[in-house]
Design a protein around this motif. Sequence first.
Motif, PDB file in Angstrom:
ATOM      1  N   UNK A 152       0.919  -0.973   0.165  1.00  0.00           N
ATOM      2  CA  UNK A 152       0.204   0.377  -0.048  1.00  0.00           C
ATOM      3  C   UNK A 152       1.023   1.756   0.114  1.00  0.00           C
ATOM      4  N   UNK A 153       1.611   1.197   0.483  1.00  0.00           N
ATOM      5  CA  UNK A 153       2.855   2.791   0.728  1.00  0.00           C
ATOM      6  C   UNK A 153       3.258   2.695  -0.301  1.00  0.00           C
ATOM      7  N   UNK A 154       3.786   1.678  -0.856  1.00  0.00           N
ATOM      8  CA  UNK A 154       5.021   1.348  -1.988  1.00  0.00           C
ATOM      9  C   UNK A 154       4.021   1.920  -3.822  1.00  0.00           C
ATOM     10  N   UNK A 155       2.982   1.161  -3.404  1.00  0.00           N
ATOM     11  CA  UNK A 155       1.516   1.517  -4.479  1.00  0.00           C
ATOM     12  C   UNK A 155       0.425   1.658  -4.526  1.00  0.00           C
ATOM     13  N   UNK A 156       0.351   3.219  -3.359  1.00  0.00           N
ATOM     14  CA  UNK A 156      -0.753   3.836  -3.363  1.00  0.00           C
ATOM     15  C   UNK A 156      -2.690   3.720  -4.072  1.00  0.00           C
ATOM     16  N   UNK A 157      -1.870   3.662  -5.822  1.00  0.00           N
ATOM     17  CA  UNK A 157      -2.759   3.402  -6.612  1.00  0.00           C
ATOM     18  C   UNK A 157      -3.007   1.892  -6.892  1.00  0.00           C
ATOM     19  N   UNK A 158      -3.048   0.891  -6.063  1.00  0.00           N
ATOM     20  CA  UNK A 158      -3.088  -0.200  -6.206  1.00  0.00           C
ATOM     21  C   UNK A 158      -3.600  -1.073  -4.619  1.00  0.00           C
ATOM     22  N   UNK A 159      -3.793   0.147  -3.739  1.00  0.00           N
ATOM     23  CA  UNK A 159      -4.118   0.053  -2.457  1.00  0.00           C
ATOM     24  C   UNK A 159      -5.260  -0.705  -2.210  1.00  0.00           C
ATOM     25  N   UNK A 160      -4.840  -1.841  -0.853  1.00  0.00           N
ATOM     26  CA  UNK A 160      -6.104  -2.908  -0.707  1.00  0.00           C
ATOM     27  C   UNK A 160      -5.457  -3.757  -1.629  1.00  0.00           C
ATOM     28  N   UNK A 161      -5.080  -4.062  -2.961  1.00  0.00           N
ATOM     29  CA  UNK A 161      -5.204  -4.943  -3.811  1.00  0.00           C
ATOM     30  C   UNK A 161      -4.643  -6.914  -3.324  1.00  0.00           C
ATOM     31  N   UNK A 162      -3.775  -6.741  -2.134  1.00  0.00           N
ATOM     32  CA  UNK A 162      -3.773  -8.166  -1.241  1.00  0.00           C
ATOM     33  C   UNK A 162      -4.580  -7.955  -0.259  1.00  0.00           C
ATOM     34  N   UNK A 163      -5.418  -7.347   0.476  1.00  0.00           N
ATOM     35  CA  UNK A 163      -6.877  -7.406   0.900  1.00  0.00           C
ATOM     36  C   UNK A 163      -6.316  -7.947   2.632  1.00  0.00           C
ATOM     37  N   UNK A 164      -4.933  -6.716   2.825  1.00  0.00           N
ATOM     38  CA  UNK A 164      -4.603  -6.851   4.587  1.00  0.00           C
ATOM     39  C   UNK A 164      -3.583  -8.200   4.738  1.00  0.00           C
TER      40      UNK A 164
END
Length: 114
Positions: A76-88
């Motif tokens: 989330x920090x490295x790629x904020x435009x893909x935030x949440x892609x790993x579902x936490x």
Amino acid sequence: MTEGGKVIAYKPSMLQMGAYADPITPSKKITVIENPNEDSNENGIAKIGGIPAWIQDDENLKTLDYALQINGSRLNKAAPYHKGILVGGIGYLMLKKNISCQDIDAGKFLIQTS
């Protein structure tokens, strides 16, 4: 998420590659530092190699080797435009043994969540 993402291997290059899809932009620099602590299967940080910290059952893919893991907060920090892609959860990169050339089926990217 249930089938594993496709992993594509390219030969090392200074040029942006995109033979199978649009290039990933903007490119990101990945900084790697050595972990001074002892590694274990409880260590759920982002890491290259070491012992995977499986959130669910261990993945045993006979033709693939564990290469790295990245947790959701780091991505989330490295790629904020893909935030949440790993579902936490944590994403695990599994690669074929002895990749020697460009390969559209170089491995799997697995996501596990709690």
